[in-house]
Design an enzyme around this catalytic site. Structure first.
Site, PDB file in Angstrom:
ATOM      1  N   TYR A  45       0.841  -1.206   0.000  1.00  0.00           N
ATOM      2  CA  TYR A  45       0.000   0.000   0.000  1.00  0.00           C
ATOM      3  C   TYR A  45       0.869   1.246   0.000  1.00  0.00           C
ATOM      4  CZ  TYR A  45      -4.964  -1.022   0.248  1.00  0.00           C
ATOM      5  OH  TYR A  45      -6.242  -1.347  -0.081  1.00  0.00           O
ATOM      6  N   GLU A  59      -0.538   4.906  -0.311  1.00  0.00           N
ATOM      7  CA  GLU A  59      -1.314   6.147  -0.454  1.00  0.00           C
ATOM      8  C   GLU A  59      -0.406   7.374  -0.395  1.00  0.00           C
ATOM      9  OE1 GLU A  59      -2.748   3.641   1.190  1.00  0.00           O
ATOM     10  OE2 GLU A  59      -4.945   3.842   1.169  1.00  0.00           O
ATOM     11  N   ASP A  91      -8.427  12.784 -24.717  1.00  0.00           N
ATOM     12  CA  ASP A  91      -8.456  11.377 -24.287  1.00  0.00           C
ATOM     13  C   ASP A  91      -7.828  10.559 -25.414  1.00  0.00           C
ATOM     14  OD1 ASP A  91      -9.027   8.740 -23.719  1.00  0.00           O
ATOM     15  OD2 ASP A  91     -11.026   9.170 -22.914  1.00  0.00           O
ATOM     16  N   THR A 114      -5.348   5.328 -21.313  1.00  0.00           N
ATOM     17  CA  THR A 114      -5.163   4.017 -20.697  1.00  0.00           C
ATOM     18  C   THR A 114      -3.757   3.567 -21.062  1.00  0.00           C
ATOM     19  OG1 THR A 114      -6.263   3.089 -22.631  1.00  0.00           O
ATOM     20  CG2 THR A 114      -7.565   3.236 -20.601  1.00  0.00           C
ATOM     21  N   LYS A 142      -4.125  -1.071 -24.495  1.00  0.00           N
ATOM     22  CA  LYS A 142      -4.428  -0.709 -25.886  1.00  0.00           C
ATOM     23  C   LYS A 142      -3.148  -0.599 -26.743  1.00  0.00           C
ATOM     24  CE  LYS A 142      -8.907   1.333 -24.784  1.00  0.00           C
ATOM     25  NZ  LYS A 142      -9.018   1.986 -23.484  1.00  0.00           N
ATOM     26  N   ARG A 167      -3.145  -3.106 -17.686  1.00  0.00           N
ATOM     27  CA  ARG A 167      -4.429  -2.408 -17.591  1.00  0.00           C
ATOM     28  C   ARG A 167      -4.296  -1.289 -16.570  1.00  0.00           C
ATOM     29  NH1 ARG A 167      -8.489  -5.515 -20.422  1.00  0.00           N
ATOM     30  NH2 ARG A 167     -10.013  -4.019 -19.644  1.00  0.00           N
TER      31      ARG A 167
HETATM   32  N1  DSN Z   1     -13.587  -0.336 -23.741  1.00  0.00           N
HETATM   33  C1  DSN Z   1     -12.751   0.540 -24.515  1.00  0.00           C
HETATM   34  C2  DSN Z   1     -12.893   0.277 -25.963  1.00  0.00           C
HETATM   35  O1  DSN Z   1     -13.062  -0.871 -26.325  1.00  0.00           O
HETATM   36  O2  DSN Z   1     -12.818   1.198 -26.768  1.00  0.00           O
HETATM   37  C3  DSN Z   1     -12.967   1.963 -24.192  1.00  0.00           C
HETATM   38  O3  DSN Z   1     -12.928   2.143 -22.836  1.00  0.00           O
END
Ligand code: DSN
Length: 415
Positions: free
Chosen positions: A50, A52, A196, A222, A225, A231
């Protein structure tokens, strides 16, 4: 005791998921294959700790290794994206967006984002999301004919609604996002510009998509991707917003950061700063263009007529199917996609007209333009045999043989 013996049931499910990922053509544009090194960091003892607070200002003791780890991750992110300040603690993209809004806006302030059915994200102010309830959300759409962002319309809406924040970014938009044009509108109406880049951060890092960092007050991504990390989420911002953003993440919205994710992000950022990753990012786009070309040859209608990034959105009704029917048939044949609305879709969101696909994962397996031709052919054959389970299973066997020729990062023994 290893997982295999400690919990054979869970072990088997994870093993089977690995095999599924190895034997299928994974085209969901937000998915990828994290490297073995990223996975190793994710599954480390850091999950036990932890922390914080922030480096040198933690609420718990025992941070001798966590502080340098978080600082290293921040430095890598700052240097890769050229950002003034980075917060690597958000648990994922949605809480990262909420942290930005709660830091810079008051409840009831006007937030302007892209409408979900036109390619935006739930957390860009869509009505069922808390972001559409806490703030006065106004939504811009794409142009009715070209299906592209129309900056005259966006400007007109911004002048009329006077948002305090404009969000640039999408989850189903196949074209370059012009962050400079967004910045000029934001400046004119006195709004913050928030970008974003969850879908495209790997392309931005690799120089295959323009960066919003010079133009935006805040940028969220994120970390999985196209960036191919664990993640998680992160926020990049101008130094004037650093304190506000840090406070909004902790203690405003979250408790302890996920240190195992931070470590895996550090690894992914190091990978993303290599020349190999640059080539990877450009190949993602080249592959998407090649796949789009093949689909057009086969009579599919593509939203905006093509792609500039990692993503393709096509209208399955243009070949007599629907998004749901075709994505289910493709899944049966080992080609993994998702049904998606197309702009101005006359169908319902659960059975929309479109199918959304993308090339980040297949490119991670080393596939190039010729393989995109094969994938386009597979998709067309599935469509022609949509209701024939035996034919779909036969295609699925061919797909598995095809996939086995390409190594999958992080899945060494699946063959
Ligand atoms: N779930 C993501 C996507 O597939 O685009 C976006 O958060």
């Amino acid at each position: 005791m290893t997982l295999e013996f400690a919990d054979p049931e869970v072990h088997a499910l994870i093993r089977d998921e690995g095999k599924r990922q190895f034997d299928t053509i994974r085209l969901i544009p937000s998915e990828n294959y994290a490297s073995a090194a990223v996975l190793e960091a994710t599954g480390s003892v850091l999950t036990n700790k932890y922390s914080e607070g922030y480096a040198n200002k933690r609420y718990y003791e025992g941070q001798e290794f966590i502080d340098p780890l978080e600082l290293l991750t921040i430095e890598r992110a700052k240097s890769l994206f050229g950002a003034d300040h980075v917060n690597v603690q958000p648990y994922s993209g949605s809480p990262a967006n909420l942290a930005v809004y709660s830091g810079l806006l008051q409840p009831g302030d006007t937030l302007m984002g892209m409408s979900l059915p036109h390619g935006g994200h739930l957390t860009h102010g869509w009505k069922v999301s808390v972001t559409g309830k806490l703030y006065r959300a106004v939504q811009y759409k794409v142009d009715e004919t070209s299906h592209r962002l129309d900056f005259d319309e966006i400007r007109e809406l911004a002048l009329k609604e006077r948002p305090k924040m404009i969000i640039a970014g999408a989850t189903a938009y196949p074209r370059i996002v012009d962050f400079e044009a967004f910045a000029s509108i934001a400046k004119e109406v006195g709004a913050y510009l928030h970008a974003d880049i969850a879908h495209i951060s790997g392309l931005v890092a690799g120089g295959a998509h323009p960066s919003p960092v010079p133009y935006a007050d805040t940028v969220v991504s994120t970390t999985h991707k196209t960036l191919r990390g664990p993640r998680g989420g992160m926020i990049l911002c101008k130094s004037e917003h650093a304190k506000t953003i840090d406070r909004a993440v902790f203690p405003g919205l979250q408790g302890g950061p996920h240190n195992h994710t931070t470590a895996a992000l550090a690894v992914a950022l190091k990978e993303a700063s290599t020349s190999e990753f640059k080539a990877y990012a450009h190949q993602i786009v080249a592959n998407a263009r090649a796949l789009a070309g093949r689909l057009i040859e086969q009579g599919f209608t593509l939203v905006t007529g093509g792609t500039d990034n990692h993503l393709i959105l096509f209208d399955a009704t243009s070949r007599g199917s629907t998004g749901r029917r075709l994505s289910r048939a493709l899944n049966r044949a080992g080609i993994i996609t998702n049904a998606n609305t197309v702009p101005f879709d006359p169908r319902k969101p659960f059975d929309p007209s479109g199918v959304r696909i993308g090339t980040p994962a297949v490119t991670s397996r080393g596939m190039k333009e010729p393989e995109m031709g094969h994938i386009g052919n597979f998709i067309s054959r599935v469509l022609e045999h949509e209701d024939d389970v035996d034919a779909l299973d036969a295609i699925g066997r061919e797909v598995a043989d095809f996939c086995r020729q390409f190594p999958a990062p992080g899945i060494p023994n699946a063959a």
